[in-house]
Design a protein around this motif. Structure first.
Motif, PDB file in Angstrom:
ATOM      1  N   THR A 149      45.654  35.541  34.799  1.00 39.65           N
ATOM      2  CA  THR A 149      45.259  36.617  35.709  1.00 39.65           C
ATOM      3  C   THR A 149      44.785  36.048  37.045  1.00 39.65           C
ATOM      4  N   LEU A 150      43.958  35.021  36.998  1.00 38.97           N
ATOM      5  CA  LEU A 150      43.436  34.429  38.234  1.00 38.97           C
ATOM      6  C   LEU A 150      44.562  33.794  39.042  1.00 38.97           C
ATOM      7  N   ARG A 151      45.510  33.165  38.366  1.00 40.89           N
ATOM      8  CA  ARG A 151      46.677  32.600  39.057  1.00 40.89           C
ATOM      9  C   ARG A 151      47.439  33.689  39.811  1.00 40.89           C
ATOM     10  N   ASN A 152      47.665  34.804  39.160  1.00 39.44           N
ATOM     11  CA  ASN A 152      48.391  35.895  39.802  1.00 39.44           C
ATOM     12  C   ASN A 152      47.623  36.466  40.983  1.00 39.44           C
ATOM     13  N   LEU A 153      46.314  36.607  40.832  1.00 38.94           N
ATOM     14  CA  LEU A 153      45.496  37.187  41.902  1.00 38.94           C
ATOM     15  C   LEU A 153      45.321  36.223  43.070  1.00 38.94           C
ATOM     16  N   ARG A 154      45.518  34.932  42.854  1.00 41.73           N
ATOM     17  CA  ARG A 154      45.515  33.995  43.988  1.00 41.73           C
ATOM     18  C   ARG A 154      46.788  34.133  44.817  1.00 41.73           C
ATOM     19  N   GLU A 155      47.849  34.649  44.183  1.00 41.66           N
ATOM     20  CA  GLU A 155      49.149  34.745  44.848  1.00 41.66           C
ATOM     21  C   GLU A 155      49.452  36.147  45.362  1.00 41.66           C
ATOM     22  N   ILE A 156      49.091  37.170  44.596  1.00 42.67           N
ATOM     23  CA  ILE A 156      49.416  38.561  44.945  1.00 42.67           C
ATOM     24  C   ILE A 156      48.137  39.297  45.277  1.00 42.67           C
ATOM     25  N   ALA A 157      48.087  39.884  46.454  1.00 43.57           N
ATOM     26  CA  ALA A 157      46.897  40.627  46.884  1.00 43.57           C
ATOM     27  C   ALA A 157      47.059  42.098  46.528  1.00 43.57           C
ATOM     28  N   PRO A 158      46.261  42.622  45.600  1.00 46.65           N
ATOM     29  CA  PRO A 158      46.364  44.052  45.271  1.00 46.65           C
ATOM     30  C   PRO A 158      45.723  44.908  46.351  1.00 46.65           C
ATOM     31  N   THR A 159      46.183  46.162  46.447  1.00 51.08           N
ATOM     32  CA  THR A 159      45.510  47.124  47.316  1.00 51.08           C
ATOM     33  C   THR A 159      44.445  47.892  46.545  1.00 51.08           C
ATOM     34  N   ILE A 160      44.669  48.039  45.240  1.00 50.27           N
ATOM     35  CA  ILE A 160      43.705  48.633  44.310  1.00 50.27           C
ATOM     36  C   ILE A 160      43.660  47.715  43.110  1.00 50.27           C
ATOM     37  N   TYR A 161      42.471  47.493  42.590  1.00 48.05           N
ATOM     38  CA  TYR A 161      42.400  46.660  41.393  1.00 48.05           C
ATOM     39  C   TYR A 161      41.731  47.429  40.272  1.00 48.05           C
ATOM     40  N   PHE A 162      42.478  47.579  39.168  1.00 52.60           N
ATOM     41  CA  PHE A 162      41.998  48.274  37.979  1.00 52.60           C
ATOM     42  C   PHE A 162      41.691  47.251  36.886  1.00 52.60           C
ATOM     43  N   ASN A 163      40.631  47.530  36.136  1.00 52.48           N
ATOM     44  CA  ASN A 163      40.349  46.691  34.979  1.00 52.48           C
ATOM     45  C   ASN A 163      39.321  47.400  34.105  1.00 52.48           C
ATOM     46  N   VAL A 164      39.131  46.856  32.919  1.00 52.85           N
ATOM     47  CA  VAL A 164      38.048  47.284  32.055  1.00 52.85           C
ATOM     48  C   VAL A 164      36.812  46.464  32.425  1.00 52.85           C
ATOM     49  N   PRO A 165      35.616  46.893  32.030  1.00 55.54           N
ATOM     50  CA  PRO A 165      34.401  46.159  32.418  1.00 55.54           C
ATOM     51  C   PRO A 165      34.433  44.676  32.070  1.00 55.54           C
ATOM     52  N   LYS A 166      34.973  44.329  30.906  1.00 54.49           N
ATOM     53  CA  LYS A 166      35.039  42.922  30.530  1.00 54.49           C
ATOM     54  C   LYS A 166      35.863  42.127  31.542  1.00 54.49           C
ATOM     55  N   GLY A 167      36.963  42.743  32.011  1.00 56.75           N
ATOM     56  CA  GLY A 167      37.783  42.084  33.009  1.00 56.75           C
ATOM     57  C   GLY A 167      37.042  41.866  34.312  1.00 56.75           C
ATOM     58  N   PHE A 168      36.253  42.859  34.743  1.00 53.99           N
ATOM     59  CA  PHE A 168      35.492  42.698  35.980  1.00 53.99           C
ATOM     60  C   PHE A 168      34.402  41.639  35.836  1.00 53.99           C
ATOM     61  N   GLU A 169      33.856  41.483  34.654  1.00 55.83           N
ATOM     62  CA  GLU A 169      32.888  40.398  34.443  1.00 55.83           C
ATOM     63  C   GLU A 169      33.539  39.049  34.734  1.00 55.83           C
ATOM     64  N   GLU A 170      34.750  38.846  34.204  1.00 62.54           N
ATOM     65  CA  GLU A 170      35.453  37.580  34.412  1.00 62.54           C
ATOM     66  C   GLU A 170      35.842  37.412  35.879  1.00 62.54           C
ATOM     67  N   ILE A 171      36.320  38.487  36.494  1.00 63.73           N
ATOM     68  CA  ILE A 171      36.746  38.415  37.888  1.00 63.73           C
ATOM     69  C   ILE A 171      35.557  38.111  38.799  1.00 63.73           C
ATOM     70  N   ALA A 172      34.414  38.713  38.524  1.00 67.11           N
ATOM     71  CA  ALA A 172      33.228  38.480  39.360  1.00 67.11           C
ATOM     72  C   ALA A 172      32.823  37.017  39.320  1.00 67.11           C
ATOM     73  N   ARG A 173      32.812  36.428  38.122  1.00 65.03           N
ATOM     74  CA  ARG A 173      32.450  35.002  38.004  1.00 65.03           C
ATOM     75  C   ARG A 173      33.445  34.134  38.772  1.00 65.03           C
ATOM     76  N   ALA A 174      34.728  34.428  38.605  1.00 66.71           N
ATOM     77  CA  ALA A 174      35.754  33.609  39.243  1.00 66.71           C
ATOM     78  C   ALA A 174      35.704  33.734  40.762  1.00 66.71           C
ATOM     79  N   LEU A 175      35.496  34.937  41.271  1.00 69.32           N
ATOM     80  CA  LEU A 175      35.427  35.138  42.715  1.00 69.32           C
ATOM     81  C   LEU A 175      34.288  34.342  43.327  1.00 69.32           C
ATOM     82  N   GLU A 176      33.203  34.244  42.617  1.00 67.41           N
ATOM     83  CA  GLU A 176      32.048  33.517  43.144  1.00 67.41           C
ATOM     84  C   GLU A 176      32.341  32.027  43.285  1.00 67.41           C
ATOM     85  N   ALA A 177      33.244  31.499  42.448  1.00 65.77           N
ATOM     86  CA  ALA A 177      33.479  30.062  42.415  1.00 65.77           C
ATOM     87  C   ALA A 177      34.745  29.621  43.136  1.00 65.77           C
ATOM     88  N   ASP A 178      35.664  30.513  43.438  1.00 61.65           N
ATOM     89  CA  ASP A 178      37.012  30.123  43.853  1.00 61.65           C
ATOM     90  C   ASP A 178      37.334  30.700  45.233  1.00 61.65           C
TER      91      ASP A 178
END
Length: 632
Positions: free
Chosen positions: A311-340
């Protein structure tokens, strides 16, 4: 991977600036209260005109911008394979002809057993052109289940005339266990040997020349035509086949567009993993793309340690205009955004809205996303949500106002009426609108039970107003009526908010928790630990047995501190945790304890782990965590 961490403020500034997002204005509603306390809450805004069929906007975009990418997926983890709108229509017509040639119908529909992919999408579109319903069935029923009981039940309800799998070999056991020998199997690879039975190759199937019979079949498709069946998770009972009509799908997308009119201006670009056998991914997100001429990048990652990297690989390459996820997914995305830094640069470049559903998003995760966005681009991204269910296609209630917080779900979408019925001290929400299902397939008794005498669908969800004096502020989710229980004292325990509190305070080591205490004196917890976080805390490797990990001193200290805090912050017997047990065995899908989206079912866990609940309440059981006395 770049790991350029950023420093974020401990708290957001008092006057936050948000990236511009045209919305339809905060929703408004009108409420009336009956003498018995029942409330009727109606959207003030009427539902606008919408197409008769979801294939109509598909044809529109294929005609106006034929080369635009409808969907893309990586080929064997490499480059993206893209399907344009024009190509999708051409292939879907050929598929429709193949279905017509086989005489498939609502009595003999199509069942899709494998995960999200381009062939899956095209087959579903072909079904809609032919007027043949299809059902995307949870791959877990084939690949994770050991007894295939739910798969047999689902296929027994459907009686499919065609079953599709991406590859034959991984599904061989499921096919042998649940698919009758006289049912045709279609596979992308045409792997007859791997499937253990004759298989029709996708290339041959999708090359069927289309004829005017496709146009005739498509002309017969109307608002009441069944487009698909979506099966509920079956975590408490057997899965039920929710009828999804074309009216439901199209009305729901028009409701979304009226809540978020920017969809009609900026074609949405999604990077999305959400499974198509669930209504969030399969109805909400696919429909959003087709209805508004957008593009869907199929993400093969998931918010679990082994797959989040994709997922992180794809989001580094493709910029979404809207991002949908379940809460667990946003937990992972929040951590990754802070570090990358690379991830931040791409992700924030054009995203205009974040949207979660499926469960409650904890406020700390929400706040973390706000802080990271402000530190990177000087503005927050609107986080929006709502409430719905498979039976409402799923969009029903929307929170699109400026003051949305964790737990808020908003007000009814245009065209919706909510009926709030007093039940066990709460208000159960019931739905009526053009996006509500007519019932369950081949299940008249369950259909009758699910609607009340006025034709409202009984959801089992409870709501309460954010501000009893101001309806415009909307509602908050107040748990599931069926999950709540009484202690021996007669005190009601509201399970939903309690589980959300445990998950928030227990981050990152708590996956989920199940409150206990029915007819007992004290409130307890069965805690499902997050294995990877516990291993990291213990300093042990990925292969360390979980039982050993849970005995490590840092892990024991973490859960002791959690129970201490839950006890200290409780405001009474219905919220004060008095004992807890951290479970070694993960939730089981065959027992209905968990869905393939990771949602835990309270009732199934308590039913199958009754002995552990008894152990939790034994005096002196050494593995039970009790709160330590508060220091003077």
């Amino acid at each position: 991977m770049t790991t350029d961490a950023i420093t974020v403020a401990a708290a957001p500034p008092p006057a936050a600036r948000y990236r511009a997002l045209p919305v339809g204005g905060s929703l408004d509603a009108r409420a009336e209260t009956a003498p018995d306390g029942t409330q009727f809450v109606r959207s003030v805004e009427p539902l606008g005109e919408h197409p008769r069929r979801l294939t109509d906007p598909l044809l529109h975009w294929a005609a106006t911008d034929p080369g635009r990418t409808l969907a893309a997926k990586r080929v064997d983890g490499g480059d993206w394979r893209r399907v344009s709108y024009a190509e999708a229509v051409a292939v879907a017509r050929r598929i429709a002809q193949a279905l017509i040639d086989r005489g498939l119908s609502v009595e003999r529909p199509v069942a899709i057993l494998s995960d999200n992919d381009l062939e899956h999408l095209l087959l579903g579109l072909g079904c809609q052109f032919a007027g043949v319903p299809y059902a995307s069935v949870s791959p877990a029923y084939s690949l994770m289940s050991q007894d295939h009981a739910k798969l047999r039940q689902v296929l027994g309800t459907l009686t499919p005339g065609l079953v599709f799998v991406a590859h034959g070999a991984p599904f061989a056991k499921a096919l042998a266990a649940a698919v009758p020998a006289d049912v045709e199997v279609l596979a992308t690879d045409g792997d007859a040997a791997g499937a253990g039975r004759p298989v029709t190759a996708w290339a041959d199937f999708a090359a069927t020349p289309d004829t005017p019979a496709v146009d005739a079949a498509h002309a017969r498709v109307g608002p009441d035509t069944i487009a698909k069946f979506l099966f509920t998770s079956g975590s408490t009972k057997q899965p039920k086949g929710v009828i999804n009509t074309q009216r439901m799908l199209c009305a729901n997308q028009q409701q979304l567009r009226q809540c978020f009119p920017d969809l009609a201006v900026t074609p949405p670009v999604l990077v999305d993993w959400l499974p198509w056998n669930h209504t969030f991914g399969g109805n909400h997100n696919i429909g959003l793309v087709i209805y508004n001429g957008g593009t869907l990048y199929i993400d093969e990652g998931k918010p679990v340690p082994a797959l989040i990297g994709e997922t992180l690989r794809n989001l580094r390459e493709i910029a979404p205009t809207i991002y949908f996820n379940v809460p667990k997914g946003f937990e992972e995305i929040a951590r990754a955004l802070e570090a990358d830094a690379v991830l931040r640069e791409t992700f924030f470049s054009r995203v205009r809205m974040l949207f979660f559903a499926g469960a409650g998003l904890s406020q700390p995760v929400w706040d973390q996303l706000d802080r990271v966005a402000e530190a990177h681009c000087g503005e927050r991204i609107r986080m929006l949500t709502g409430l719905g269910m498979t039976e409402t296609a799923p969009f029903a209630i929307c929170a699109n106002g400026p003051d949305v917080r964790s737990g808020h779900i908003g007000l009814p979408a245009p065209g919706m009426t909510l009926k709030l019925v007093p039940s066990a001290g709460k208000l159960e929400v019931r739905y009526r609108g053009p996006n509500v299902t007519p019932g369950y397939w081949r299940s008249p008794e369950q259909t009758a039970e699910s609607f009340d005498e006025e034709g409202y669908f009984r959801s089992g969800d409870a709501l309460r107003q954010v501000d009893p004096a101001d309806l415009r502020r909307g509602y908050v989710f107040d748990g599931r009526i069926a999950e709540d229980f009484k202690l021996a004292t007669g005190t009601f325990v509201s399970v939903g908010p309690l589980r959300a509190r445990v998950s928030s305070l227990g981050d990152p080591c708590v996956l989920d928790a199940v409150p206990t205490g029915l007819n007992r004196n004290e409130l307890g917890l069965l805690i499902f630990p997050r294995a990877d976080a516990c291993r990291a805390l213990a300093g042990l490797g990925a292969d360390a047995p979980l039982a050993e990990v849970l005995q490590a001193a840092p892990v024991r200290a973490f859960f002791q501190a959690l129970v201490d805090r839950l006890h200290a912050t409780g405001t009474g017997s219905a919220t004060r945790i008095e004992r807890a047990l951290v479970l070694v065995e993960p939730p089981g899908i065959d027992r209905g304890e968990v869905t393939d989206k990771g949602s835990i079912n309270q009732r199934a866990v308590l039913q199958h782990r009754a002995a552990l609940v008894d152990r939790l309440y034994e005096d002196g059981a050494p593995e039970v965590i009790r709160p330590r006395p508060a220091r003077a």
